[in-house]
Motif scaffolding. Structure first.
Motif, PDB file in Angstrom:
ATOM      1  N   TYR A  98       0.844  -1.199   0.000  1.00 50.93           N
ATOM      2  CA  TYR A  98       0.000   0.000   0.000  1.00 50.93           C
ATOM      3  C   TYR A  98       0.876   1.245   0.000  1.00 50.93           C
ATOM      4  N   TYR A 140       0.463   5.347   1.064  1.00 55.16           N
ATOM      5  CA  TYR A 140      -0.329   6.373   1.742  1.00 55.16           C
ATOM      6  C   TYR A 140       0.496   7.653   1.726  1.00 55.16           C
ATOM      7  N   PHE A 142      -4.979   7.162   2.047  1.00 55.89           N
ATOM      8  CA  PHE A 142      -4.678   6.033   1.180  1.00 55.89           C
ATOM      9  C   PHE A 142      -4.477   6.507  -0.264  1.00 55.89           C
ATOM     10  N   HIS A 148      -3.329   0.336  -3.620  1.00 50.96           N
ATOM     11  CA  HIS A 148      -3.104  -0.996  -3.052  1.00 50.96           C
ATOM     12  C   HIS A 148      -2.739  -1.969  -4.174  1.00 50.96           C
ATOM     13  N   ASP A 203      -6.588  -1.460  -6.043  1.00 55.02           N
ATOM     14  CA  ASP A 203      -7.399  -0.270  -5.763  1.00 55.02           C
ATOM     15  C   ASP A 203      -6.488   0.940  -5.883  1.00 55.02           C
ATOM     16  N   PHE A 220       4.109   7.229   2.806  1.00 51.81           N
ATOM     17  CA  PHE A 220       4.322   5.985   3.535  1.00 51.81           C
ATOM     18  C   PHE A 220       3.981   4.797   2.652  1.00 51.81           C
ATOM     19  N   MET A 246      -4.900 -14.130   6.542  1.00 51.25           N
ATOM     20  CA  MET A 246      -3.821 -14.281   7.521  1.00 51.25           C
ATOM     21  C   MET A 246      -3.735 -12.978   8.332  1.00 51.25           C
ATOM     22  N   ASP A 247      -2.605 -12.662   8.856  1.00 48.71           N
ATOM     23  CA  ASP A 247      -2.447 -11.447   9.638  1.00 48.71           C
ATOM     24  C   ASP A 247      -2.796 -10.234   8.791  1.00 48.71           C
ATOM     25  N   GLU A 248      -3.809  -9.489   9.226  1.00 51.60           N
ATOM     26  CA  GLU A 248      -4.255  -8.339   8.433  1.00 51.60           C
ATOM     27  C   GLU A 248      -3.499  -7.064   8.773  1.00 51.60           C
ATOM     28  N   THR A 249      -2.582  -7.151   9.710  1.00 50.74           N
ATOM     29  CA  THR A 249      -1.850  -5.959  10.123  1.00 50.74           C
ATOM     30  C   THR A 249      -1.088  -5.367   8.966  1.00 50.74           C
ATOM     31  N   GLN A 250      -1.198  -4.068   8.799  1.00 47.81           N
ATOM     32  CA  GLN A 250      -0.390  -3.368   7.805  1.00 47.81           C
ATOM     33  C   GLN A 250       0.835  -2.786   8.518  1.00 47.81           C
ATOM     34  N   TYR A 251       1.991  -3.194   8.052  1.00 46.49           N
ATOM     35  CA  TYR A 251       3.251  -2.746   8.638  1.00 46.49           C
ATOM     36  C   TYR A 251       3.811  -1.617   7.783  1.00 46.49           C
ATOM     37  N   PHE A 252       4.088  -0.517   8.417  1.00 50.24           N
ATOM     38  CA  PHE A 252       4.494   0.682   7.701  1.00 50.24           C
ATOM     39  C   PHE A 252       6.005   0.864   7.684  1.00 50.24           C
ATOM     40  N   GLY A 253       6.456   1.471   6.609  1.00 50.93           N
ATOM     41  CA  GLY A 253       7.842   1.892   6.525  1.00 50.93           C
ATOM     42  C   GLY A 253       8.022   3.245   7.185  1.00 50.93           C
TER      43      GLY A 253
END
Lengths: 115, 111
Positions: A33, A35, A45, A48, A56, A91, A100-107
């Motif tokens: 993603y 952002y 956003f 994606h 998207d 970002f 699975m794990d839906e967590t979005q990990y950001f840079g």
């Protein structure tokens, strides 16, 4: 395990120039993603990817922004030509496949300043 | 369009006190995630709570979710100076994967 990395960390360019931002997601994450946060506003956003496909892109502000993810690994976001209002923090985030794990990990973000 | 909103906008407390931040949103969600951003740095994921969960704990963090009121709260217990940061809630809508962020709460913990 390495996190999401972004390059460059900062970029200062003049109006009308081109800038390309890069994002390397966490290895094995199919979702990527973009952002951005412009001054004083919320984080918004942009688009994606699922692997190399754009799932998207409803948040892309205009056709001066082009995102690619060739091969489904890293992604680039090109702004051409840059305008003053493009200044902000861009970002990138990644997450595993659906279910699975839906967590979005950001840079850490790329701070872009257009003069 | 959906928008998360945090409350309060800014919070200043003494070390050792608890900090509570609230978040409201407008549409159905899959999950709600809380993030922290230290000054000039990236977003650090704190906790994710799914729409079918009501409460979740992680260390000194406690998150609640009330889907009937479309609201969530983040409680940080026994705060430390290192907790000073901006805190954001982000909702993952029921259809689609794009997170919708609120404006954030700026927390300052004084030592």
């Amino acid at each position: 395990e390495a996190g999401v990395t972004q390059f460059p960390s900062h970029s200062v360019i003049e109006k009308g120039q081109t800038v390309t931002l890069r994002c390397d997601p966490i290895s094995g994450h199919d979702n990527l993603y973009w952002y951005r946060r412009v001054m004083g506003k919320e984080i918004k956003f942009l688009l994606h990817f699922v692997k190399e496909s754009k799932q998207d892109e409803s948040g892309m502000p205009n056709n001066r922004f082009l995102a690619e993810r060739t091969g489904g690994t890293y992604s680039t976001l090109k702004v051409q030509p840059a305008e003053l209002e493009d200044s902000g923090v861009y970002f990138c985030a990644s997450s595993q496949i659906a279910g699975m794990d839906e967590t979005q990990y950001f840079g850490p973000g790329t701070r872009l300043l257009v003069l | 369009s959906q928008q998360g909103e945090e409350d309060p906008q800014a919070l200043s407390i003494q070390e050792g006190e608890n900090a509570t931040m609230n978040c409201s949103y407008k549409t159905s969600i899959n999950n709600l995630q809380w993030y922290r951003q230290n000054s000039g740095r990236g977003l650090v994921h704190l906790i994710l709570i799914r729409s079918n969960e009501r409460e979740k704990h992680s260390g000194r963090l406690r998150v609640t979710l009330d889907t009937s009121k479309k609201s969530s709260s983040l409680l940080i217990t026994a705060s430390r100076a290192a907790d000073t940061a901006s805190y954001f809630c982000a909702t993952d809508p029921e259809y689609g994967n794009k997170l919708v962020f609120g404006a954030g709460t700026i927390l300052r913990v004084k030592s």
